[in-house]
Design an enzyme around this catalytic site. Sequence first.
Site, PDB file in Angstrom:
ATOM      1  CG  ASP A  43      -2.162  -1.041   0.880  1.00 49.17           C
ATOM      2  OD1 ASP A  43      -2.404  -1.222  -0.237  1.00 49.17           O
ATOM      3  OD2 ASP A  43      -2.625  -1.165   2.022  1.00 49.17           O
ATOM      4  CG  ASP A 143      -0.232   9.946  22.696  1.00 50.03           C
ATOM      5  OD1 ASP A 143       0.174  10.733  23.252  1.00 50.03           O
ATOM      6  OD2 ASP A 143      -0.224   8.621  22.806  1.00 50.03           O
TER       7      ASP A 143
END
Length: 253
Positions: A43, A143
């Site tokens: 990918d 995060d």
Amino acid sequence: MLDKIAFTASRADVAQTARAALVTRYGDVPMKEAEVIVALGGDGFMLQTLHATQKLSAPVYGMNRGTIGFLMNTYAESDLTVRLAAAEEAVINPLSMTAVTADGTTRQALAINEVSLLRSGPQAAKLKITVDNRLRMAELVCDGALVSTPAGSTAYNYSAHGPILPIGSEVLALTAMSAFRPRRWRGALLPTNAVVRFDVLEPDKRPVMAEADAQSVMGVTSVEIRSEPSVSHRILFDPGHGLEERLINEQFT
């Protein structure tokens, strides 16, 4: 029948071996002359190929010589021209990222899957979120956060517990990663024409990096993200295994 094929492959030995075999069997033309481009790899390499060929008219047909291969078709040497002639086409538009760094530099990039902001220091990031010039969240402690296209919604977005978006849904996913405040905030669904802006709060103390399909910008202070309808990527899939079917199937596996 499509017979002017350009083959490209990742650096992996298995992909290079496959390219050599296919070129021997079907020939190879320069990408600018190709009716179709066949990408051999995973990918990540497919995304690289789509970015590299976005100004060409030829669609891209991927064959998996990588790991997951969500955007790829099954690899086989036989009947390639028949498969190409029968393939289904999906057209997707990327996201446009405009990132400003602490020294005032502006960096732009396109992302087929997602644009993500990630903390790059030991402390959580603090982000302010504005959508279409309207403040939506004064402070997100996390995060990181990302904006994903439907085509990319099964990638990083899904790993961060974001929703899978159907192709053609005209929706973008805004997903938080490990949100601390607001507690467990998962994000939002936005119309595809929305303009999303992240401002980094306390950038010196809490540095943040931005990524657009693995194109990284360090030390950002603001990032603006919008869909880019002027750029279209054409991807080919074997019948019955198109992008829409893959997105649906992913939710039942």
